[in-house]
Design a protein around this motif. Structure first.
Motif, short mmCIF file in Angstrom:
data_model
loop_
_atom_site.label_atom_id
_atom_site.label_comp_id
_atom_site.label_asym_id
_atom_site.label_seq_id
_atom_site.Cartn_x
_atom_site.Cartn_y
_atom_site.Cartn_z
N PRO A 208 -9.04 -3.59 14.81
CA PRO A 208 -8.40 -2.30 14.54
C PRO A 208 -6.95 -2.44 13.81
O PRO A 208 -6.58 -1.49 12.90
N GLU A 209 -6.41 -3.49 14.03
CA GLU A 209 -5.06 -3.73 13.71
C GLU A 209 -4.88 -3.99 12.06
O GLU A 209 -4.38 -3.19 11.50
N SER A 210 -5.84 -4.86 11.68
CA SER A 210 -5.80 -5.16 10.21
C SER A 210 -6.41 -4.23 9.52
O SER A 210 -6.28 -4.13 8.33
N PHE A 211 -7.44 -3.52 10.06
CA PHE A 211 -7.94 -2.48 9.53
C PHE A 211 -7.15 -1.30 9.17
O PHE A 211 -7.12 -0.83 8.01
N ALA A 212 -6.66 -0.98 10.14
CA ALA A 212 -5.37 0.16 9.87
C ALA A 212 -4.33 -0.20 8.88
O ALA A 212 -3.86 0.38 7.98
N GLN A 213 -3.98 -1.43 8.93
CA GLN A 213 -3.06 -1.62 7.96
C GLN A 213 -3.61 -1.82 6.60
O GLN A 213 -2.79 -1.37 5.66
N LEU A 214 -4.71 -2.29 6.52
CA LEU A 214 -5.27 -2.31 4.98
C LEU A 214 -5.52 -1.24 4.35
O LEU A 214 -5.38 -0.55 3.30
N VAL A 215 -6.18 -0.17 5.30
CA VAL A 215 -6.40 1.14 4.78
C VAL A 215 -5.05 1.96 4.40
O VAL A 215 -4.95 2.73 3.49
N GLY A 216 -3.91 1.49 5.17
CA GLY A 216 -2.64 2.27 4.89
C GLY A 216 -2.11 1.74 3.65
O GLY A 216 -1.27 2.29 2.93
N GLU A 217 -2.31 0.60 3.25
CA GLU A 217 -1.66 0.05 2.15
C GLU A 217 -2.33 -0.10 0.79
O GLU A 217 -1.98 -0.34 -0.41
N LEU A 218 -3.78 -0.14 0.76
CA LEU A 218 -4.64 -0.67 -0.14
C LEU A 218 -4.80 0.79 -1.23
O LEU A 218 -4.82 1.87 -0.70
N GLU A 219 -4.55 0.45 -2.38
CA GLU A 219 -4.35 1.29 -3.42
C GLU A 219 -5.67 2.54 -3.50
O GLU A 219 -5.60 3.57 -3.60
N GLY A 220 -6.70 1.90 -3.09
CA GLY A 220 -8.15 2.46 -2.97
C GLY A 220 -7.86 3.84 -1.82
O GLY A 220 -8.99 4.66 -2.08
N PHE A 221 -7.17 3.66 -1.05
CA PHE A 221 -7.25 4.56 0.17
C PHE A 221 -5.98 5.47 0.06
O PHE A 221 -5.88 6.15 0.86
N THR A 222 -5.04 5.16 -0.75
CA THR A 222 -3.73 5.98 -0.61
C THR A 222 -3.80 7.14 -1.54
O THR A 222 -2.82 7.89 -1.98
N ASP A 223 -5.05 7.46 -2.32
CA ASP A 223 -5.33 8.54 -3.32
C ASP A 223 -5.42 9.87 -2.39
O ASP A 223 -5.32 10.76 -3.18
N GLN A 224 -5.61 9.85 -1.23
CA GLN A 224 -5.75 11.10 -0.73
C GLN A 224 -4.74 12.21 -0.91
O GLN A 224 -3.60 11.92 -0.83
N GLY A 225 -5.16 13.43 -1.20
CA GLY A 225 -4.17 14.58 -1.40
C GLY A 225 -3.87 14.49 -2.84
O GLY A 225 -3.47 15.71 -3.28
N ILE A 226 -3.74 13.53 -3.58
CA ILE A 226 -3.59 13.48 -4.93
C ILE A 226 -4.56 13.59 -6.21
O ILE A 226 -4.08 13.64 -7.26
N ASP A 227 -5.59 13.52 -5.58
CA ASP A 227 -6.73 13.38 -6.73
C ASP A 227 -8.00 13.74 -6.03
O ASP A 227 -8.01 14.42 -4.82
N TYR B 294 -16.82 -3.22 5.22
CA TYR B 294 -17.03 -4.05 3.86
C TYR B 294 -16.13 -3.47 2.74
O TYR B 294 -15.89 -3.98 1.80
N LEU B 295 -16.17 -1.96 2.74
CA LEU B 295 -15.44 -1.36 1.76
C LEU B 295 -14.04 -1.65 1.63
O LEU B 295 -13.35 -1.96 0.43
N VAL B 296 -13.44 -1.77 2.79
CA VAL B 296 -11.96 -2.47 2.95
C VAL B 296 -11.75 -3.73 2.26
O VAL B 296 -10.98 -4.14 1.45
N SER B 297 -12.92 -4.39 2.55
CA SER B 297 -12.67 -5.81 2.00
C SER B 297 -12.78 -5.91 0.53
O SER B 297 -12.42 -6.62 0.05
N ARG B 298 -13.69 -4.97 -0.10
CA ARG B 298 -13.98 -5.05 -1.47
C ARG B 298 -12.70 -4.54 -2.15
O ARG B 298 -12.41 -5.21 -3.05
N TYR B 299 -11.95 -3.56 -1.62
CA TYR B 299 -10.78 -3.12 -2.30
C TYR B 299 -9.62 -4.09 -2.01
O TYR B 299 -8.90 -4.45 -2.87
N GLU B 300 -9.75 -4.89 -1.03
CA GLU B 300 -8.80 -5.88 -0.77
C GLU B 300 -9.05 -7.02 -2.03
O GLU B 300 -7.89 -7.80 -2.03
N PHE B 301 -10.10 -7.26 -1.93
CA PHE B 301 -10.44 -8.62 -3.06
C PHE B 301 -9.88 -8.20 -4.40
O PHE B 301 -9.13 -8.76 -5.03
#
Lengths: 325, 424
Positions: A208-227, B294-301
């Protein structure tokens, strides 16, 4: 429905052990045992799927038919007596034709049984069994008959009904249910959590820790609200492209919806107070053949998929908020 | 298969059916199109084959063991020379002139196989004993028998269709497109190339439903390998020379294989004997590749490849070099044209693109989506009063190369860490 009824109705057997390198470590201390510790009651349903061939007859050994059992597999049979590693008689109060012995390493399960916390369901199959491992597994996940081809699993359907009329994923999380309906760990995506016509009701996660961190910082997830979140043009909605894109988007959305919540629960949980065994077999003498053999299995086996369903219930009398089944 | 599916345990008198069953169910004739077969009424009859056929095939395959010293394999022979023993295989138990563990009786198949029989060719026997040659010949007869069933070609073509077109196969598609493919496969002696040529030249491959252009495009979810190799090749990322710099080569490919595992693909080690779920697991098929994890891992890659600040990966995409190499200055210097050009490179649907929300009805991406890419490119954070003018100035002159690099990284990340990029 009361939890016991639910389990009874589904003939669910909880099987609290596992083989294979990774799961032993997972059991020893993992994010889910820790998060489960945060529950305000014991309403957590854990489903462990042992993927691959387990020797059922050497795990649960027939007592009345022991001679026949022995005749068919003299080379690998578990001794009935006169051995330090003889089978464990499960329950001598059962009728004689229902008597079974446990594999000698299943001491802890014997203990669970004695405390009324374990049941064994034997000879599970389906009508008109077609001999296919894959079809058999699909049927057990889908919860259908031999001629059913559902695109949903029995847990997915249960969760849909339990939370109806609210629809997953569109109307979740919400004030009554802020947690994922189910969490899935392991190396595949089980049909068991699928619902009809939409993304599965589970969140697949390892840490859960690394999952939340990655979702918080990856560009693919930071687009909510602006697109528009990659929504396909309306004209393409029902094309293969549109359908697959919407599927992926649904899972992307849920990652964002739940990542922080999961991490929050995880961070607030104390480390588990239970000491889990680090090695298998748990009670075999160190250096024994059995231990070496199982070490070899642990190295060579693929990781065992395991799933942990947190199933919310609407019974507010339990905890004043969303409870756990 | 001698090892994986217990063929080496399959001996006369104690037949092991594992390989015979999977040979039919998974590798050749299959279980039919899911959900369309009438329910079985006779136990042991699976419509395309029966339990009797599994047993008969197991008897055909009996009597072999592992050839751990590769005695049957001549490594000096060119693999592509016909008429020679090319690939390693097992050897018969006993000796080549007395295959003593092979079931030498007549094998009777069910009416699903037209009540066919398989028996040893008397000319290949050694007296009454089975020989390696007679046992091999029986296997050839078995393969011929299975391939003679129309359903076998149909099943292969369903898999080809799912791999190249889409995972949903309706009864109508099965009876038309797939049936045609199967005819081509059979009439060309089971060669795949003619089937693929027909498929790739068919109208169906490009559009399925009337009125929607490119309808069948972009309906396949890339496997982790497709995503990885596709990205590395498209961006011309070079691996170290495997002979000149083996250490670095294995370090980097090891890193790639670990990344594949994170995305759910255990390279060359599918979890099941049936292979990766994406290619056989009804009803989700390629959707098995996408979970929240897996989607997180794809974006991370992608992030590790694109973002210069990420020290995680050894391989890098240089977005500045990519644009300089592939896109003319006239296009690259205009932020909007550059976005449209990059979208054409990376995303499956890129027709009629426009930034005008009133004019995007026939576009492959919504105008809102393009405007989002523009925001990610030049406005997050926004450092210029006129971001598009500033981009043109910086690109043409060139100045502020670090700003240019950072802005292009943002754009590449936005385009490639997207649901659209998972499709092709």
């Amino acid at each position: 429905m009361k939890r016991r009824n639910f389990i009874k109705k589904l003939s669910l057997a909880a099987v609290p052990f596992t083989l294979g390198g990774i799961p032993i470590k997972l059991m020893a201390e993992n994010s889910l045992t820790r998060m489960a510790g945060q529950s305000t009651n014991d309403r957590v349903l854990v489903i462990l799927q042992l993927h691959g061939g387990n020797d059922g007859l050497n795990s649960i050994i027939p007592v009345e038919a022991y001679d026949e059992y022995y005749r068919w597999r003299a080379n690998i049979a578990i001794p009935a007596k006169n051995s330090a590693r003889k089978m464990i008689l499960l329950d001598n109060t059962l009728p004689s034709d229902a008597q079974v012995g446990l594999h000698p390493d299943m001491l802890a399960m014997k203990d669970l049984y004695d405390r009324g916390r374990m049941t064994v369901v034997q000879g599970v199959s389906y009508k008109n069994n077609n001999g296919s491992h894959f079809r058999g597994r699909d049927i057990s996940f889908m919860g259908g008959g031999f001629d059913d081809y559902f695109s949903s699993g029995w847990v997915g359907r249960y969760l849909q009904q339990e939370f109806a009329p609210k629809q997953y994923p569109d109307e979740f999380p919400n004030a009554e249910m802020e947690d994922p309906l189910a969490i899935e760990m392991g190396s595949d995506v089980s049909l068991i959590f699928h619902q009809q016509g939409n993304i599965p009701t589970s969140i697949s996660i390892n840490n859960p820790e690394s999952f939340a961190q990655l979702v918080g910082e990856l560009e693919g997830f930071t687009d909510q609200g602006i697109d528009p979140r990659g929504k396909p043009p309306v004209a393409l909605d029902n094309s293969p492209y549109g359908k697959e894109l919407n599927w992926i988007l649904g899972l992307e959305d849920k990652s964002q919806d739940y990542a922080e919540r999961l991490n929050e629960v995880y961070q607030n949980a104390p480390a588990s107070s239970v000491t889990y065994p680090e090695n298998y077999p748990f009670n075999a003498p160190r250096g024994s053949n059995a231990q070496q053999a199982y070490t070899a299995i642990a190295v060579n086996c693929p990781p065992v998929g395991w799933r942990w369903g947190r199933i919310g219930c609407k019974d507010k009398s339990v905890s004043g908020k969303t409870g756990w089944v | 298969m001698l090892r994986l599916l217990d063929g080496n345990l399959n001996v006369r008198g104690s037949v092991n059916e594992n390989y015979a069953r999977e040979l039919m169910e998974l590798f050749t004739i299959g279980r039919g199109l899911e959900g369309t077969l009438p329910p079985a009424t006779v136990p042991g009859d699976y419509f395309n084959f029966t339990e009797q056929d599994v047993r008969a095939a197991a008897a055909v395959l009996s009597g072999w063991e592992l050839d751990t010293t590769f005695t049957s394999f001549d490594q000096t022979v060119d693999l592509y020379t016909t008429g020679t023993q090319k690939l390693p295989r097992g050897k018969v138990r006993g000796s080549t002139t007395n295959a003593s563990s092979h079931d030498n009786e007549v094998k009777q198949f069910s009416d699903r196989y037209g009540n066919a029989t398989i028996q040893p060719n008397p000319l290949l026997l050694n007296g009454t004993n089975a020989t390696e040659e007679s046992a091999l010949d029986e296997i050839s007869q078995l393969i011929e028998l299975i391939y003679a069933q129309p359903e076998t070609a149909r099943n292969f073509c369903r898999r080809i269709y799912r791999y190249f077109v889409y995972h949903e196969i309706t009864q109508t598609i099965d009876d038309t497109i797939v049936a045609e493919m199967a005819n081509t496969l059979v009439s060309n002696g089971y060669k795949l190339q003619p089937v693929l040529e027909d498929l790739f030249q068919s109208q169906h491959f490009y559009e399925a439903a009337a009125g929607v252009n490119d309808d069948n495009f972009g309906g396949i979810i890339k496997s982790p390998l497709d995503l990885m190799i596709g990205t590395l090749r498209l961006c011309n990322v070079q691996l170290p020379d495997p002979t000149g710099n083996a250490t670095a080569y294995y370090e980097q490919t090891g890193e790639l294989i670990r990344a594949l595992s994170d995305m759910g693909m255990h390279f060359y080690e599918p979890f099941d004997v049936a292979g990766y779920d994406a290619y056989h697991q009804y009803p989700i098929y390629h959707r098995s590749w996408i979970s929240t994890n897996y989607l997180v891992s794809r974006y991370e890659f992608i992030r590790n490849l694109v973002s210069d600040s990420q020290m995680g990966g050894m391989m890098k995409i240089d977005p500045v070099v990519f644009v300089q190499t592939n896109i003319s200055n006239a296009i690259a210097s205009n932020a909007r044209s550059l976005i449209i050009e990059l979208v054409k490179y990376f995303l499956p649907l890129a027709d009629n693109l426009t930034f005008d929300t009133a004019a995007d009805d026939n576009a492959g991406l919504t105008a809102e989506r393009l405007n989002y890419f523009l925001t990610a490119f030049l406005k997050s954070p926004q450092i210029d009063a006129d971001p598009e003018g500033a981009w043109t100035f910086r690109w043409n002159n060139p100045v502020d190369t670090e700003v240019v690099r950072r802005q292009l990284e943002s754009l590449f990340n936005a385009i490639m860490q997207s649901p659209e990029y998972q499709l092709y």
